[in-house]
Design a protein around this motif. Structure first.
Motif, short mmCIF file in Angstrom:
data_model
loop_
_atom_site.label_atom_id
_atom_site.label_comp_id
_atom_site.label_asym_id
_atom_site.label_seq_id
_atom_site.Cartn_x
_atom_site.Cartn_y
_atom_site.Cartn_z
N MET A 25 0.83 -1.20 0.00
CA MET A 25 0.00 0.00 0.00
C MET A 25 0.87 1.25 0.00
O MET A 25 2.06 1.19 0.32
CB MET A 25 -0.90 0.03 1.24
CG MET A 25 -0.11 0.15 2.55
SD MET A 25 -1.18 0.33 4.00
CE MET A 25 -1.91 1.93 3.66
N GLY A 26 0.23 2.36 -0.35
CA GLY A 26 0.86 3.66 -0.20
C GLY A 26 0.05 4.46 0.80
O GLY A 26 -1.17 4.59 0.67
N ALA A 27 0.69 4.95 1.84
CA ALA A 27 0.00 5.68 2.90
C ALA A 27 0.26 7.17 2.74
O ALA A 27 1.40 7.61 2.69
CB ALA A 27 0.47 5.20 4.27
N ALA A 28 -0.83 7.94 2.66
CA ALA A 28 -0.72 9.39 2.54
C ALA A 28 -0.91 10.08 3.90
O ALA A 28 -0.63 11.26 4.03
CB ALA A 28 -1.76 9.92 1.56
N LYS A 29 -1.37 9.31 4.88
CA LYS A 29 -1.55 9.83 6.23
C LYS A 29 -0.99 8.83 7.22
O LYS A 29 -1.00 7.62 6.97
CB LYS A 29 -3.04 10.07 6.53
CG LYS A 29 -3.71 11.09 5.62
CD LYS A 29 -5.18 11.23 5.98
CE LYS A 29 -5.88 12.23 5.06
NZ LYS A 29 -7.33 12.34 5.38
N ILE A 30 -0.55 9.31 8.35
CA ILE A 30 0.05 8.43 9.36
C ILE A 30 -0.94 7.39 9.85
O ILE A 30 -0.57 6.26 10.19
CB ILE A 30 0.61 9.27 10.54
CG1 ILE A 30 1.61 8.43 11.36
CG2 ILE A 30 -0.50 9.85 11.41
CD1 ILE A 30 2.92 8.16 10.67
N GLN A 108 6.87 15.62 3.49
CA GLN A 108 8.05 15.50 4.33
C GLN A 108 7.66 15.26 5.78
O GLN A 108 8.32 14.49 6.49
CB GLN A 108 8.91 16.75 4.17
CG GLN A 108 9.61 16.83 2.82
CD GLN A 108 10.51 18.03 2.69
OE1 GLN A 108 10.41 18.99 3.44
NE2 GLN A 108 11.40 18.00 1.72
N ASP A 109 6.60 15.92 6.24
CA ASP A 109 6.12 15.69 7.60
C ASP A 109 5.63 14.26 7.78
O ASP A 109 5.82 13.65 8.83
CB ASP A 109 4.98 16.67 7.95
CG ASP A 109 5.49 18.08 8.21
OD1 ASP A 109 6.73 18.25 8.32
OD2 ASP A 109 4.67 19.00 8.29
N LEU A 110 5.00 13.71 6.74
CA LEU A 110 4.55 12.32 6.79
C LEU A 110 5.75 11.39 7.00
O LEU A 110 5.71 10.48 7.83
CB LEU A 110 3.82 11.95 5.51
CG LEU A 110 3.41 10.48 5.34
CD1 LEU A 110 2.44 10.07 6.44
CD2 LEU A 110 2.78 10.26 3.96
N GLY A 111 6.83 11.64 6.26
CA GLY A 111 8.03 10.83 6.42
C GLY A 111 8.61 10.95 7.82
O GLY A 111 9.02 9.95 8.42
N ARG A 112 8.63 12.16 8.35
CA ARG A 112 9.16 12.36 9.71
C ARG A 112 8.30 11.67 10.75
O ARG A 112 8.81 11.08 11.70
CB ARG A 112 9.26 13.86 10.00
CG ARG A 112 10.36 14.58 9.20
CD ARG A 112 10.57 15.99 9.72
NE ARG A 112 11.59 16.69 8.95
CZ ARG A 112 11.33 17.53 7.96
NH1 ARG A 112 10.08 17.78 7.61
NH2 ARG A 112 12.31 18.14 7.31
N ASP A 113 6.98 11.74 10.59
CA ASP A 113 6.08 11.07 11.52
C ASP A 113 6.31 9.57 11.51
O ASP A 113 6.29 8.90 12.56
CB ASP A 113 4.62 11.37 11.17
CG ASP A 113 4.21 12.79 11.52
OD1 ASP A 113 4.93 13.44 12.31
OD2 ASP A 113 3.17 13.25 10.99
N TYR A 114 6.53 9.02 10.32
CA TYR A 114 6.83 7.59 10.22
C TYR A 114 8.12 7.26 10.96
O TYR A 114 8.18 6.30 11.74
CB TYR A 114 6.94 7.18 8.75
CG TYR A 114 7.53 5.79 8.56
CD1 TYR A 114 6.75 4.65 8.74
CD2 TYR A 114 8.87 5.63 8.25
CE1 TYR A 114 7.29 3.39 8.60
CE2 TYR A 114 9.43 4.37 8.09
CZ TYR A 114 8.64 3.25 8.27
OH TYR A 114 9.18 1.99 8.15
N LEU A 115 9.15 8.05 10.76
CA LEU A 115 10.44 7.80 11.39
C LEU A 115 10.34 7.83 12.91
O LEU A 115 10.93 7.00 13.60
CB LEU A 115 11.46 8.84 10.94
CG LEU A 115 11.88 8.80 9.47
CD1 LEU A 115 12.81 9.96 9.17
CD2 LEU A 115 12.55 7.48 9.12
#
Length: 214
Positions: A25-30, A108-115
């Motif tokens: 899947m591709g996630a656009a939201k956390i 970019q915020d989505l990536g940071r939230d994932y991290l």
């Protein structure tokens, strides 16, 4: 230039990465992320650094991850399943300009939230074009990874585009640049998705890092 892996580790990793790999899947939201029930390794880097090509090269498939000449195409956190053993995660690229600042910040915020919040994330592989080395825009990614306290390793891509001694010089310079960064793994891999250079060792590194066994 290579870490120490036994022939058995190299072979086990080859076998593992030949197993079935699928797009999840591709996630656009956390809130859309899949349950954290498998070990994960993630790939980050500037747009067009070769993330899709590297993922495809690792699993021996041409079209698992979609490569594009259009910067910024990866705007979601994309998850790929490897034989139900681990997930490969493609993070949104950075450094692309063909979008509004609001859109850029969102992904970019989505990536940071994932991290920050992914308990099963074992390591991030930060891809750097071997022809250019670390750029100022990469500093923001390094800072974000250090802040998130996520182990990360630099992977130089497209090493076939330059001479071996040039790739080694970039590797040494990159290693020196990250030497005092707290979350940086003290080894820089040199790869070419086109030629397959460094991929057997990277597979073994991923297998060792995730603790996945056959």
């Amino acid at each position: 230039m290579a870490e120490d892996f036994t022939p058995e580790e190299i072979e086990a990793a080859r076998v593992l990465f030949q197993r079935r790999a699928t797009f999840v899947m591709g996630a656009a939201k956390i809130e859309q992320l899949p349950d954290p029930d498998l070990p994960e390794i993630a790939f980050a880097g500037r747009s067009n650094v070769g993330k899709s090509s590297l993922i495809n090269g690792l699993v021996g498939m041409q079209k698992l991850a979609r490569a594009s000449n259009e910067p910024g195409r990866t705007r979601e956190v994309n998850f790929f399943d490897l034989d139900g053993r681990m997930r490969l995660v493609d993070l949104p690229g950075y450094g692309w300009a063909k979008a509004s600042k609001t859109t850029v910040k969102k992904f970019q915020d989505l990536g940071r939230d994932y991290l920050r919040g992914r308990v099963t994330l074992k390591r991030v592989y930060l891809l750097i074009d071997a022809r250019h080395g670390l750029k100022a825009v990469d500093g923001e990614a390094l800072d974000a990874l250090d802040l998130a306290a996520v182990s990360y390793q630099i992977v130089l891509t497209k090493a076939d585009k330059i001479k071996p001694h040039e790739a080694e010089a970039v590797r040494q310079a990159t290693l020196k640049a990250i030497s005092k960064r707290p979350a940086a793994y003290p080894f820089v891999a040199v790869t070419s998705s086109e030629k397959g250079t460094g991929l057997p060792e990277l597979r073994a590194e991923i297998m060792r890092t995730t603790g996945v066994t056959l």
